[in-house]
Scaffold this motif. Structure first.
Motif, PDB file in Angstrom:
ATOM      1  N   TRP A  15       2.472  59.892   7.000  1.00  0.00           N
ATOM      2  CA  TRP A  15       1.726  60.313   8.176  1.00  0.00           C
ATOM      3  C   TRP A  15       1.410  59.106   9.054  1.00  0.00           C
ATOM      4  N   ALA A  22       5.181  57.861  16.735  1.00  0.00           N
ATOM      5  CA  ALA A  22       4.911  58.719  17.885  1.00  0.00           C
ATOM      6  C   ALA A  22       4.293  57.938  19.026  1.00  0.00           C
ATOM      7  N   VAL A  34      11.171  61.505  13.331  1.00  0.00           N
ATOM      8  CA  VAL A  34       9.806  61.956  13.039  1.00  0.00           C
ATOM      9  C   VAL A  34       9.778  63.329  12.349  1.00  0.00           C
ATOM     10  N   THR A 210      18.612  86.097  15.429  1.00  0.00           N
ATOM     11  CA  THR A 210      17.664  86.251  14.332  1.00  0.00           C
ATOM     12  C   THR A 210      17.555  87.706  13.911  1.00  0.00           C
TER      13      THR A 210
ATOM     14  N   ARG B 120       0.034  63.731  19.335  1.00  0.00           N
ATOM     15  CA  ARG B 120       1.449  63.457  19.596  1.00  0.00           C
ATOM     16  C   ARG B 120       2.263  63.477  18.320  1.00  0.00           C
ATOM     17  N   ALA B 121       1.675  62.871  17.269  1.00  0.00           N
ATOM     18  CA  ALA B 121       2.412  62.785  16.007  1.00  0.00           C
ATOM     19  C   ALA B 121       2.674  64.181  15.463  1.00  0.00           C
ATOM     20  N   MET B 122       1.656  65.053  15.590  1.00  0.00           N
ATOM     21  CA  MET B 122       1.804  66.400  15.088  1.00  0.00           C
ATOM     22  C   MET B 122       2.850  67.158  15.915  1.00  0.00           C
ATOM     23  N   MET B 124       5.385  65.915  17.482  1.00  0.00           N
ATOM     24  CA  MET B 124       6.742  65.470  17.173  1.00  0.00           C
ATOM     25  C   MET B 124       7.184  65.893  15.775  1.00  0.00           C
ATOM     26  N   SER B 125       6.227  65.939  14.811  1.00  0.00           N
ATOM     27  CA  SER B 125       6.627  66.289  13.443  1.00  0.00           C
ATOM     28  C   SER B 125       6.788  67.790  13.262  1.00  0.00           C
ATOM     29  N   VAL B 126       5.801  68.557  13.764  1.00  0.00           N
ATOM     30  CA  VAL B 126       5.731  69.978  13.407  1.00  0.00           C
ATOM     31  C   VAL B 126       6.527  70.866  14.351  1.00  0.00           C
ATOM     32  N   PRO B 128       9.351  70.773  16.125  1.00  0.00           N
ATOM     33  CA  PRO B 128      10.756  71.129  15.880  1.00  0.00           C
ATOM     34  C   PRO B 128      10.904  72.118  14.733  1.00  0.00           C
ATOM     35  N   TRP B 129      10.062  72.000  13.719  1.00  0.00           N
ATOM     36  CA  TRP B 129      10.149  72.924  12.589  1.00  0.00           C
ATOM     37  C   TRP B 129       9.670  74.317  12.955  1.00  0.00           C
ATOM     38  N   THR B 132      12.546  75.782  14.834  1.00  0.00           N
ATOM     39  CA  THR B 132      13.643  76.119  13.924  1.00  0.00           C
ATOM     40  C   THR B 132      13.285  77.352  13.103  1.00  0.00           C
ATOM     41  N   GLN B 134      11.744  79.849  13.832  1.00  0.00           N
ATOM     42  CA  GLN B 134      11.920  81.110  14.553  1.00  0.00           C
ATOM     43  C   GLN B 134      13.339  81.630  14.417  1.00  0.00           C
ATOM     44  N   THR B 135      14.262  80.748  14.100  1.00  0.00           N
ATOM     45  CA  THR B 135      15.659  81.168  14.005  1.00  0.00           C
ATOM     46  C   THR B 135      16.004  81.616  12.591  1.00  0.00           C
ATOM     47  N   ILE B 136      15.006  81.549  11.681  1.00  0.00           N
ATOM     48  CA  ILE B 136      15.250  81.889  10.284  1.00  0.00           C
ATOM     49  C   ILE B 136      14.789  83.313  10.013  1.00  0.00           C
ATOM     50  N   ILE B 138      12.835  85.185   8.406  1.00  0.00           N
ATOM     51  CA  ILE B 138      11.692  85.025   7.500  1.00  0.00           C
ATOM     52  C   ILE B 138      11.443  86.286   6.668  1.00  0.00           C
TER      53      ILE B 138
END
Lengths: 279, 291, 259
Positions: A15, A22, A34, A210, B120-122, B124-126, B128-129, B132, B134-136, B138
Motif C-alpha cells: 500500500w 500514485a 499500480v 457480459t 489517488r492511490a485507491m 489507481m489500484s481499485v 481498473p478492477w 474489469t 463489470q465484464t465478468i 459474476i
C-alpha cells in the motif's frame, strides 16, 4: 500466526508503495503497475489468511490450489469453454445482436414504431429475462441451442434500445446537409445515420458481451448435457469441490474480459473520431 | 387527449400486436400435443376444437396469456398471503432479499466511490478492477456463495442478499465515481477561491452534482439485485421465492407456474425501477435540477 | 447580367405552436439576380434564416411561392442547384477534410478521378491545401468553417446560401474570412445569399442588403450598395461605407421597437 503477520506486513508495504507510485509521475507503466500490485496483494492476502486461519478448502480454497486445479484440468475447462462460450454464448450473441440491429433499422424509418418500441424495450431491458431460461430449455432441449436462445433474448432489447438511440443521434445540421444534397434514404443511412450511431451501437455490443456469458452459464443451471461451465459449477458445488468451481470462475472471468476487451478494441478502431476516444 | 394518444398510442398498439402474436404462437406450439391426444382416441379435431384445446392444456408448451392471468389471480388474490402457494408470499421472500442486498450494495458502493475520488492511490489500484469486474459474469458465482454460506451456518435471507449486494454494488461505484467527478474545473476552482474545506466542497458541490448519476445507477442496481436474488434461489433447491417457483416449475413441466412467476418478477422489477424513478424526480425537482 | 435566379412572391410561413401561430415570414417579395451578393440582416426572430431555408427547401412555406432557377425550391434541391453553409461547420467527424468535401460528390455520383480533382481544386480555393488528410477535430474553428464552405463549392451549384457562417468565430478570423469570401465570389461568379446579424459584415460583403424585422417576419428595407465590387477591408473607413451602415441601422431601428 506467522502467515497473518506476513500478510499484514506485505499489505502495508504494498500500500505504501502504491501511494508513493500514485503521487509520482504518471507513466503508462505506473498506470498498469499500480492495479497489478493491488491484485497481487489481494491474492497474497487471500492465500495467507486461508493458511493462517486454516480455513477449510471446502469453504475457500487458496489461490495456489485453484491454480493447481486449473492447470491439471485444462482439457475439461476447454471442453466446458467450447460448449458454453463458443456454442452457447457466441452464437446467441451474434444472432441476437444482428436481429436487434436489423430491427432497429427497420423501426427507425417509422416514428410511430419508434415511440412504441422504445418504452417497451427500455422496460424489458430492466426485467429479469434470465427467468425465461427454464422455458427455453424446455423448448430447445438441453444442448447449446437452448443456451443460445436464452442469450438471443437477453441481448436483443439492450442492443435494440442502443441502436435506435444511436440512429437518432445525428445532429440537425448534418441531416439538413443530406437534404440539401438531395440524398436518398439509403445514402443518408450509410453515410450519416450508421456512422453517427456507431458509439451507441458499440455501447450496446459491450453491454451484451457480459449478458451473453451470464445467460449461457445460468441457463445451464436449468438443464444441460454433462459439459459446460454452468453445469460444471453447479455439480462441483454440489460435490464441494470448490477449487474446480473457482477454476471455472477464472475461465469465465478471463473469457468475459477478453470478449469485452475485443469489442472495446474494435470500438476504438471504428469510433476513433468520437470525443471519448480521442483523449 | 391527442397528447396522451401520442405517447400511449404506439405503445398500446405494439402491446396489442404482441398479445396477438402470443396467442398465435400458443396455438402453433400447442397444436402438436392437442393433435397427438386426439389421434390416440382416433378423433380428428376441427379447427375450433383445436384452438380451444391449445388454450386449455394443463402443461402447454406456451400457455395462453389468459391462462397465466388466471393462475396469477388464483395464486395472489384467492390464496391467503401466508400460504405456500401464494405468489405474494413467494414474491415477498425474493423482494426482502433484493431490498436488503440493494441497501448494503448501495451504501458500500457510495463509500468506495468517495474513497476512490479522494484517494489517488485507491483510484489507481481499485478502479481498473472495478471496471474489469463489470465484464465478468459474476452471477456464475451465485451457487457457490449460497452453498459456502450455508456450510458455515448462514442460510435463508442473507446468502441471497449477499448476491444481490454484489450485483448492485458495481453499478453504484461506477456511477458515483462519475457523478462525484461531474463538477467541472471552474466550479471546483470557485470553491478554492473561497478556500472551502474538502468537506464543504463535498457536501455542497460534489454530492449534489452526483445525484443524477446516483439515481441512474440505482435503477440499474435494483434490477440487478432482483436478478441476483432470483438466481440465488436456484441452486439450493430452495422451497420459497420466485426463483424456487421457476425451478420447481421447470422440474415438473408446470409451464403456467413458470410464466406466472416470470410475470410476477417482471412486475416486481418494473415497480422497483419505477419507484426509484419517482424518488429521483421528486429529489431532483426539490434540488432544482429538473423542472 | 440581370437574370433573376431566386424569386419570392407573397411568401409566408406560419408555425403552429402551443402559444398560437407564429408568423415567421409574412408576404415576402424579393428577386435576387444572378451574380448578386445579398445579405439578410435583422434581429433574431425576423425570419432571415427561415427565408434562407425556404430557398433551400428545408422549410415548406405556408403561403405564396418561391422559385429557384425558374423551378420550385424542391425541384431545385433535387437538381442540386445550391450549396448550403450552416452556422456550425457540421463536418462529419469520422471523415477527413478531403472525405467531407467528397461526401456530396459521392452522393451525386461523380467518378473517383473527378472527385479527387474537385477536392484538390476547392481546397486550393479556401486555402486549405495540405489539410486533406486531417480530421475536422484537428483543425481550428475558422479552418473547419472554410472546409464547410469548400464542401458547398465542390459541386456545380451556381448559388451559395450561407446562414451566419462566421457567427461563432472571433472578429480577427472573421475579417480574414470575409476578405477571402469576396475573392472567392469574384473568381466563381456565384450568386450568394448570406444571413448575418453584423452590420459591418453585411455592408462590407454585399451588393444588396435586405433589412428584416420581426413579428411578423417581413422585409423592412432593401438597400443597394454603391460600393465597388472589388473591395478591401480598408473600405470600412470610407464615408460611403459609413453612410450605408447608417442606413441599415436606421432600417433596423424603424422595423424594431425593441420590446
Amino acid at each position: 500466526m506467522s502467515w497473518i503477520v506476513t500478510a499484514v506486513v506485505f499489505w502495508l508495504a504494498m500500500w505504501t508503495l502504491n501511494v508513493r507510485l500514485a503521487k509520482g509521475e504518471q507513466t503508462r507503466f505506473v498506470k498498469i503497475l499500480v492495479p497489478t500490485l493491488f491484485g497481487v496483494t489481494l491474492l497474497v492476502l487471500w492465500e495467507s489468511f486461508v493458511r493462517g486461519f486454516s480455513i477449510s478448502p471446502i469453504l475457500l480454497p487458496p489461490p495456489s490450489a485453484i491454480a493447481a486445479r486449473f492447470v491439471s484440468s485444462l482439457p475439461t475447462l476447454w471442453e466446458d469453454f467450447v460448449q458454453t462460450f463458443i456454442k452457447g454464448a457466441l452464437s446467441g450473441y451474434v444472432i441476437g445482436c444482428s436481429a436487434a440491429f436489423l430491427t432497429a433499422i427497420a423501426v427507425d424509418r417509422s416514428d410511430f414504431l419508434k415511440r412504441g418500441l422504445l418504452p417497451i424495450g427500455n422496460f424489458v431491458a430492466a426485467l429479469p429475462i434470465i427467468g425465461m431460461a427454464p422455458i427455453l430449455v424446455m423448448w430447445f432441449g438441453f444442448d447449446w441451442q437452448s443456451k443460445s436462445a436464452v442469450v438471443v433474448i437477453m441481448v436483443f432489447f439492450p442492443m435494440l434500445v442502443n441502436t435506435v438511440a444511436g440512429l437518432s443521434a445525428k445532429d440537425a445540421i448534418q441531416t439538413d446537409l443530406m437534404n440539401t444534397y438531395g440524398a436518398s434514404y439509403w445514402q443518408s443511412l450509410f453515410k450519416l445515420g450508421l456512422p453517427a450511431a456507431m458509439p451507441f451501437i458499440f455501447n450496446g455490443l459491450k453491454i451484451c458481451t457480459t449478458l451473453a456469458l451470464i445467460g449461457a452459464i445460468v441457463a445451464e443451471f436449468f438443464g444441460s448435457p454433462i459439459r459446460g461451465m454452468g453445469f460444471r459449477i453447479s455439480t462441483e458445488v454440489g460435490r464441494l469441490a470448490l477449487d474446480m468451481v473457482w477454476a471455472e470462475i477464472t475461465v469465465a472471468a478471463l473469457a468475459g474480459s477478453a470478449f469485452y476487451g475485443t469489442m472495446a478494441l474494435i470500438e476504438k478502431a471504428v469510433t476513433f473520431w468520437h470525443p471519448s476516444q480521442r483523449n | 387527449m391527442t397528447k396522451l394518444w401520442h405517447t400511449a398510442g404506439p405503445v398500446l398498439s405494439i402491446l396489442l400486436v404482441l398479445a396477438l402474436l402470443w396467442y398465435g404462437a400458443a396455438i402453433a406450439l400447442n397444436a402438436a400435443w392437442a393433435k397427438d391426444k386426439a389421434s390416440r382416441i382416433d378423433k380428428t379435431l376441427s379447427f375450433s376444437e383445436l384452438v380451444a384445446d391449445t388454450m386449455s392444456q394443463e402443461k402447454p408448451l406456451l400457455p395462453a396469456p389468459h391462462q397465466v392471468v388466471k393462475e396469477i389471480y388464483e395464486t395472489t388474490v384467492l390464496k391467503k398471503i401466508t400460504s405456500k402457494r401464494s405468489l405474494v408470499w413467494h414474491s415477498w421472500i425474493t423482494l426482502s432479499a433484493t431490498l436488503l442486498g440493494f441497501a448494503f450494495g448501495t451504501v458500500l458502493g457510495v463509500l468506495l466511490a468517495v474513497g476512490i475520488v479522494y484517494s489517488r492511490a485507491m483510484d489507481m489500484s481499485v478502479m481498473p478492477w472495478v471496471i474489469t469486474s463489470q465484464t465478468i459474469p459474476i452471477l456464475a458465482v451465485a451457487p457457490m456463495i449460497i452453498v459456502v454460506l450455508n456450510a458455515v451456518g448462514v442460510s435463508g435471507l442473507l446468502p441471497k442478499a449477499f448476491i444481490s449486494m454484489y450485483l448492485s454494488f458495481f453499478p453504484v461505484v461506477v456511477g458515483m465515481v462519475k457523478g462525484l467527478r461531474a463538477p467541472d474545473q471552474m466550479q471546483l476552482d470557485q470553491m478554492r477561491t473561497w478556500s472551502a474545506p474538502k468537506a464543504t466542497s463535498f457536501w455542497k458541490l460534489r454530492l449534489p452534482s452526483s445525484m443524477p448519476y446516483l439515481f441512474a445507477s440505482l435503477k440499474i442496481g435494483i434490477a440487478a439485485s432482483l436478478v441476483g436474488a432470483i438466481v440465488g434461489e436456484l441452486p439450493t433447491g430452495a422451497v420459497a421465492g420466485l426463483g424456487a417457483r421457476l425451478l420447481a416449475g421447470s422440474y415438473y413441466g408446470q409451464t403456467i407456474q413458470i410464466w406466472s412467476a416470470l410475470i410476477c418478477a417482471a412486475v416486481l422489477a418494473a415497480s422497483l425501477v419505477a419507484l426509484i424513478g419517482m424518488i429521483e424526480r421528486i429529489t431532483l425537482r426539490r434540488m432544482g435540477m429538473v423542472q | 447580367m440581370n437574370e433573376t435566379v431566386i424569386s419570392a412572391k407573397n411568401l409566408s410561413l406560419t408555425f403552429q405552436t402551443n402559444d398560437g401561430p407564429v408568423h415567421a415570414l409574412k408576404d415576402i417579395n424579393l428577386d435576387i439576380n444572378k451574380g448578386d451578393f445579398v445579405s439578410f440582416i435583422g434581429p433574431s426572430g425576423c425570419g432571415k434564416t427561415t427565408f434562407l431555408r425556404c430557398m433551400a427547401d428545408l422549410e415548406a412555406p405556408t403561403g405564396g411561392s418561391i422559385t429557384v432557377n425558374g423551378m420550385s425550391a424542391a425541384e431545385a434541391r433535387m437538381k442540386r442547384a445550391y450549396g448550403y453553409v450552416f452556422q456550425a461547420a457540421g463536418l462529419y467527424p469520422w471523415r477527413t477534410i478531403g472525405g467531407n468535401i467528397r461526401l456530396p460528390l459521392e452522393i451525386m455520383g461523380y467518378d473517383k478521378a473527378e472527385q479527387a480533382k474537385r477536392v484538390a481544386n476547392v481546397l486550393e480555393l479556401v486555402e486549405l491545401a495540405g489539410f486533406e488528410k486531417k480530421f475536422p477535430w484537428q483543425l481550428s474553428g475558422g479552418m473547419q468553417q472554410r472546409a464547410s464552405i469548400a464542401r458547398a463549392l465542390a459541386f456545380d451549384a451556381d448559388i451559395l446560401l450561407m446562414d451566419e457562417p462566421f457567427g461563432a468565430l472571433d472578429e480577427i478570423v472573421r475579417d480574414h474570412l470575409n476578405e477571402q469570401l469576396l475573392k472567392l465570389w469574384a473568381r466563381t461568379e456565384k450568386t450568394i445569399g448570406f444571413v448575418t446579424h453584423s452590420i459591418p459584415e453585411a455592408v462590407f460583403l454585399s451588393t444588396r442588403i435586405v433589412v428584416m424585422s420581426p413579428r411578423p417576419g417581413r422585409i423592412a428595407d432593401v438597400i443597394e450598395s454603391t460600393l465597388p465590387r472589388d473591395r478591401t477591408l480598408d473600405i470600412r473607413e470610407s464615408q460611403e461605407f459609413i453612410d450605408i451602415a447608417h442606413r441599415v441601422r436606421e432600417g433596423l431601428r424603424a422595423g424594431h421597437a425593441y420590446d
